[in-house]
Design a protein around this motif. Structure first.
Motif, PDB file in Angstrom:
ATOM      1  N   ILE A   1       0.842  -1.201   0.000  1.00 20.46           N
ATOM      2  CA  ILE A   1       0.000   0.000   0.000  1.00 20.46           C
ATOM      3  C   ILE A   1       0.875   1.248   0.000  1.00 20.46           C
ATOM      4  N   ARG A   2       1.925   1.221   0.809  1.00 25.32           N
ATOM      5  CA  ARG A   2       2.841   2.352   0.854  1.00 25.32           C
ATOM      6  C   ARG A   2       3.491   2.605  -0.501  1.00 25.32           C
ATOM      7  N   GLN A   3       3.893   1.533  -1.188  1.00 27.86           N
ATOM      8  CA  GLN A   3       4.541   1.725  -2.479  1.00 27.86           C
ATOM      9  C   GLN A   3       3.579   2.217  -3.547  1.00 27.86           C
ATOM     10  N   VAL A   4       2.324   1.787  -3.474  1.00 33.64           N
ATOM     11  CA  VAL A   4       1.321   2.286  -4.416  1.00 33.64           C
ATOM     12  C   VAL A   4       1.139   3.792  -4.232  1.00 33.64           C
ATOM     13  N   LEU A   5       1.029   4.235  -2.973  1.00 31.14           N
ATOM     14  CA  LEU A   5       0.907   5.661  -2.696  1.00 31.14           C
ATOM     15  C   LEU A   5       2.176   6.417  -3.102  1.00 31.14           C
ATOM     16  N   GLN A   6       3.319   5.784  -2.882  1.00 30.27           N
ATOM     17  CA  GLN A   6       4.589   6.404  -3.247  1.00 30.27           C
ATOM     18  C   GLN A   6       4.671   6.628  -4.746  1.00 30.27           C
ATOM     19  N   ALA A   7       4.269   5.632  -5.533  1.00 28.24           N
ATOM     20  CA  ALA A   7       4.290   5.771  -6.986  1.00 28.24           C
ATOM     21  C   ALA A   7       3.293   6.828  -7.445  1.00 28.24           C
ATOM     22  N   ALA A   8       2.136   6.902  -6.765  1.00 27.44           N
ATOM     23  CA  ALA A   8       1.160   7.935  -7.109  1.00 27.44           C
ATOM     24  C   ALA A   8       1.711   9.325  -6.817  1.00 27.44           C
ATOM     25  N   ALA A   9       2.511   9.449  -5.767  1.00 30.39           N
ATOM     26  CA  ALA A   9       3.058  10.749  -5.374  1.00 30.39           C
ATOM     27  C   ALA A   9       4.249  11.165  -6.224  1.00 30.39           C
ATOM     28  N   LEU A  10       5.123  10.218  -6.545  1.00 31.08           N
ATOM     29  CA  LEU A  10       6.384  10.554  -7.201  1.00 31.08           C
ATOM     30  C   LEU A  10       6.512  10.016  -8.620  1.00 31.08           C
TER      31      LEU A  10
ATOM     32  N   THR B   1      -0.582  12.370   3.013  1.00 30.01           N
ATOM     33  CA  THR B   1      -0.525  13.818   3.240  1.00 30.01           C
ATOM     34  C   THR B   1       0.053  14.529   2.027  1.00 30.01           C
ATOM     35  N   TYR B   2       1.108  13.967   1.479  1.00 33.09           N
ATOM     36  CA  TYR B   2       1.759  14.534   0.296  1.00 33.09           C
ATOM     37  C   TYR B   2       0.763  14.649  -0.858  1.00 33.09           C
ATOM     38  N   LEU B   3      -0.009  13.591  -1.072  1.00 37.16           N
ATOM     39  CA  LEU B   3      -0.975  13.587  -2.171  1.00 37.16           C
ATOM     40  C   LEU B   3      -2.156  14.514  -1.902  1.00 37.16           C
ATOM     41  N   GLY B   4      -2.544  14.597  -0.634  1.00 38.83           N
ATOM     42  CA  GLY B   4      -3.740  15.360  -0.320  1.00 38.83           C
ATOM     43  C   GLY B   4      -3.536  16.855  -0.208  1.00 38.83           C
ATOM     44  N   LEU B   5      -2.341  17.272   0.175  1.00 38.82           N
ATOM     45  CA  LEU B   5      -2.132  18.679   0.488  1.00 38.82           C
ATOM     46  C   LEU B   5      -1.227  19.410  -0.495  1.00 38.82           C
ATOM     47  N   MET B   6      -0.551  18.676  -1.364  1.00 37.02           N
ATOM     48  CA  MET B   6       0.453  19.324  -2.202  1.00 37.02           C
ATOM     49  C   MET B   6       0.227  19.013  -3.678  1.00 37.02           C
ATOM     50  N   THR B   7       0.730  19.903  -4.507  1.00 33.24           N
ATOM     51  CA  THR B   7       0.696  19.687  -5.951  1.00 33.24           C
ATOM     52  C   THR B   7       1.719  18.616  -6.318  1.00 33.24           C
ATOM     53  N   ILE B   8       1.291  17.637  -7.104  1.00 33.35           N
ATOM     54  CA  ILE B   8       2.186  16.539  -7.479  1.00 33.35           C
ATOM     55  C   ILE B   8       3.162  17.018  -8.554  1.00 33.35           C
ATOM     56  N   PRO B   9       4.466  17.012  -8.283  1.00 30.55           N
ATOM     57  CA  PRO B   9       5.435  17.469  -9.289  1.00 30.55           C
ATOM     58  C   PRO B   9       5.624  16.427 -10.384  1.00 30.55           C
ATOM     59  N   GLU B  10       5.898  16.912 -11.580  1.00 31.12           N
ATOM     60  CA  GLU B  10       6.143  16.010 -12.701  1.00 31.12           C
ATOM     61  C   GLU B  10       7.629  15.876 -13.021  1.00 31.12           C
ATOM     62  N   ARG B  11       8.407  16.879 -12.635  1.00 30.27           N
ATOM     63  CA  ARG B  11       9.837  16.880 -12.950  1.00 30.27           C
ATOM     64  C   ARG B  11      10.651  17.097 -11.685  1.00 30.27           C
ATOM     65  N   VAL B  12      11.929  16.759 -11.765  1.00 33.53           N
ATOM     66  CA  VAL B  12      12.832  16.989 -10.637  1.00 33.53           C
ATOM     67  C   VAL B  12      12.830  18.463 -10.254  1.00 33.53           C
ATOM     68  N   GLU B  13      12.788  19.336 -11.256  1.00 30.23           N
ATOM     69  CA  GLU B  13      12.857  20.769 -11.002  1.00 30.23           C
ATOM     70  C   GLU B  13      11.612  21.310 -10.294  1.00 30.23           C
ATOM     71  N   ASP B  14      10.517  20.552 -10.328  1.00 30.50           N
ATOM     72  CA  ASP B  14       9.255  21.055  -9.795  1.00 30.50           C
ATOM     73  C   ASP B  14       9.056  20.774  -8.309  1.00 30.50           C
ATOM     74  N   ILE B  15       9.835  19.892  -7.721  1.00 30.00           N
ATOM     75  CA  ILE B  15       9.618  19.531  -6.322  1.00 30.00           C
ATOM     76  C   ILE B  15      10.080  20.686  -5.422  1.00 30.00           C
ATOM     77  N   THR B  16       9.304  20.960  -4.385  1.00 30.63           N
ATOM     78  CA  THR B  16       9.593  22.088  -3.509  1.00 30.63           C
ATOM     79  C   THR B  16      10.403  21.658  -2.295  1.00 30.63           C
ATOM     80  N   THR B  17      10.964  22.646  -1.618  1.00 32.91           N
ATOM     81  CA  THR B  17      11.730  22.363  -0.399  1.00 32.91           C
ATOM     82  C   THR B  17      10.840  21.719   0.662  1.00 32.91           C
ATOM     83  N   THR B  18       9.595  22.185   0.769  1.00 32.57           N
ATOM     84  CA  THR B  18       8.653  21.617   1.743  1.00 32.57           C
ATOM     85  C   THR B  18       8.392  20.148   1.457  1.00 32.57           C
ATOM     86  N   GLN B  19       8.211  19.829   0.178  1.00 31.45           N
ATOM     87  CA  GLN B  19       7.971  18.431  -0.195  1.00 31.45           C
ATOM     88  C   GLN B  19       9.190  17.554   0.112  1.00 31.45           C
TER      89      GLN B  19
END
Length: 563
Positions: free
Chosen positions: A54-63, A207-225
């Motif tokens: 379950i964790r890996q499914v969520l991880q793949a959805a997030a990243l 939390t990552y999926l629910g509260l943050m915009t999902i980045p598509e590229r390495v350059e898009d990920i934020t410091t908070t994420q």
């Protein structure tokens, strides 16, 4: 060999790195509770693997499954690898078996030895963790190349690594406290506390999926994420380790630092286990090189999902049957095999091995054909969500197909190695690990150099499977020389596997055909994929059970456990 890094933490049997060399005698009470302990381990493993999936499914959805995901996954592989090299192999192979012996032979019940051992482990881990955090860029460069086109990905991996490398200390704390419990025949806590880690990570990715915009590229990920992922991932391992403290206290262990290590025999024992430690090293070298190659594919095609993260996810799914069935069975089997070897009862040892191979084959063989037949449907259903779509999940499914049938020799070779451990032989398992690593690296290098980036890592998955075919052949030959006879003198093993392969192959074709027919009539969304996979799996299972009955595969009735 991605599983080489994780196995140090996931498996709790003392034979994982060859602990059979110092296996403690099996008491009457231990024998009486053997089946119960094996069932507890299997249940704990199932819950841990289920929450991990379950964790890996969520991880793949997030990243996703591309380069961004690989920066995180590579950084998360480094602590497990370094822990295993730093002290994990020695801990399981030498120090813990000595702990068990100290409790039965020393006047104070081994308390002083426990305190020395815990002190030594914590000191080595503390220094090693600090050095690893300091040297993070150099360490990461072994797993990922720093090129002008992917410099940002390399730098992000280093940042993740600095958040995650403190896990080394807490992996070691978890292992040593868990083994203190195991020495007191308290197995439950160590089997179940990893679930806490998975729960933390499930909450983190949710939390990552629910509260943050999902980045598509390495350059898009934020410091908070980055901070959420780094701190949250390490917090899960910290909780997993600290959760054992109340249990070790309740079991009677009281920690008092002791630095009088000289003259305790630890150095001599570590030297005696040099083959076991080299076994660990061979696996880690292969893991590092394959990770580097797979990351190179991600760097060339950052959004294809055809690199390291896809390889890692596919291998995790592929190993589920082995983790649940084979490892749990071996835990119950090894003490009996060790006793048979010590008493010179070679026919009994061969009978145990043959039966274990036949019983596990009932699940392992059809599982391998299931992955071959329905790998793309499995990957699409599990991973085509959030940052991953059906197209980027396809390479993962194809890697699962490439791993597929390799599950059969992988599981069988794991079982055969236990026979060498039963004879206190750790040199041969190292030679086998080295041989498999060499074959795997040669084939993986050919894939890396000759295949296009889109297919290179899929080829590496097939290379991994083929390396275990060669490893099984060599292991079986060496074991026959050691035993002076065949494991399968009466032919029962050959007949059973011929029937299993026939039944599973036919069932796999039927399941594949059913899934193909459903895919032509249903939509390609989540529900359509779920129905397609369910129809294919159910049809394959029914066909397999029917054919197994017609072919009179009696081991099907023996699967719940050894009798």
């Amino acid at each position: 060999m991605v599983e080489g890094a994780k196995a140090a933490m996931k498996s709790q049997s003392t034979d994982e790195y060859g602990g059979g060399r110092h296996a403690a005698p099996v008491t009457k009470a231990a024998k009486g509770g053997l089946a119960r302990s094996s069932l507890l381990m299997a249940l704990g493993t199932m819950v841990s693997r289920a929450t991990g999936l379950i964790r890996q499914v969520l991880q793949a959805a997030a990243l996703g499954t591309g380069l961004l995901a690989s920066t995180y996954n590579t950084a998360n592989t480094v602590p497990t690898s370094l822990y295993t090299l730093l002290i994990g192999g020695a801990l399981n192979a030498v120090l813990v078996p000595q702990l068990v012996r100290a409790r039965t032979t020393q006047p104070d019940g081994g308390r002083a030895y426990e305190q020395r051992l815990v002190t030594l482990v914590l000191c080595v881990l503390g220094v090693g963790t600090a050095l690893a955090v300091w040297a993070a860029p150099n360490i990461v460069s072994l797993y990922m190349r720093d090129t002008p086109d992917s410099h940002e990905a390399f730098e992000l991996t280093v940042v993740f690594a600095r958040f995650l490398l403190p896990q080394i200390f807490f992996y070691g704390l978890f292992s040593i406290l868990g083994q203190v419990l195991n020495a007191r025949e308290k197995f439950g806590a160590m089997m179940w506390t990893p679930v806490l880690n998975n729960i933390v990570l499930i909450g983190m990715f949710g939390t990552y999926l629910g509260l943050m915009t999902i980045p598509e590229r390495v350059e898009d990920i934020t410091t908070t994420q980055v901070q959420l992922l780094g701190i949250g991932t390490t917090a899960g391992i910290v909780l997993q380790a600290l959760a054992l403290i109340p249990f070790v206290r309740a079991a009677g262990f009281r920690f008092r630092p002791r630095f009088d290590w000289r003259g305790t025999g630890l150095g001599k024992s570590i030297h005696a286990a040099k083959w076991t430690l080299l076994f660990v090293l061979a696996n880690q070298v292969a893991l590092t090189v394959v990770t580097n190659y797979a990351n190179a594919a991600d760097q060339e095609l950052p959004h294809a999902g055809a690199g390291y993260s896809a390889y890692m996810y596919a291998q995790t799914i592929w190993m589920l049957p082995q983790s649940i069935v084979t490892v749990s069975l071996v835990t119950a089997l090894l003490p009996r095999m060790s006793k048979a070897a010590a008493e010179g009862r070679i026919p009994d040892l061969c009978a145990d091995l043959s039966r274990a191979l036949r019983i596990t084959g009932v699940v392992i063989v059809p599982a391998g054909f299931l992955f071959l037949a329905l790998g793309p449907q499995i990957s699409t259903l599990l991973f085509a969500h959030g940052a991953t779509n059906a197209a980027s999940a396809q390479p993962l499914g194809q890697m699962l197909q490439a791993f597929g049938l390799g599950l059969i020799p992988f599981s069988a070779q794991y079982l055969l190695l236990r026979a060498f451990y039963a004879f206190e032989d750790t040199r041969t398992p190292f030679l086998m690990a080295a041989w498999i690593a060499v074959v795997n690296l040669a084939l993986a290098t050919a894939c890396h150099l000759l295949l296009p980036a889109r297919w290179a890592v899929t080829g590496m998955a097939a290379a991994y499977a083929l390396s275990y075919v060669s490893g099984l052949a060599l292991t079986a030959w060496l074991l026959r020389k050691k035993l002076g006879s065949r494991i399968d003198n009466d032919g029962a093993l050959r007949r059973t596997y011929a029937k299993l392969v026939l039944a599973a192959a036919v069932a796999g074709v039927v399941g594949w055909g059913t899934a193909r027919a459903c895919a032509d009539t249903l939509d390609t969304g989540t529900w359509g994929t779920a129905l397609t996979l369910a129809a294919g799996t159910a049809t394959m299972a029914l066909a397999y059970l029917l054919l197994a009955r017609l072919l009179r595969i009696s081991e099907l009735r023996s699967l719940p456990g050894l009798r």
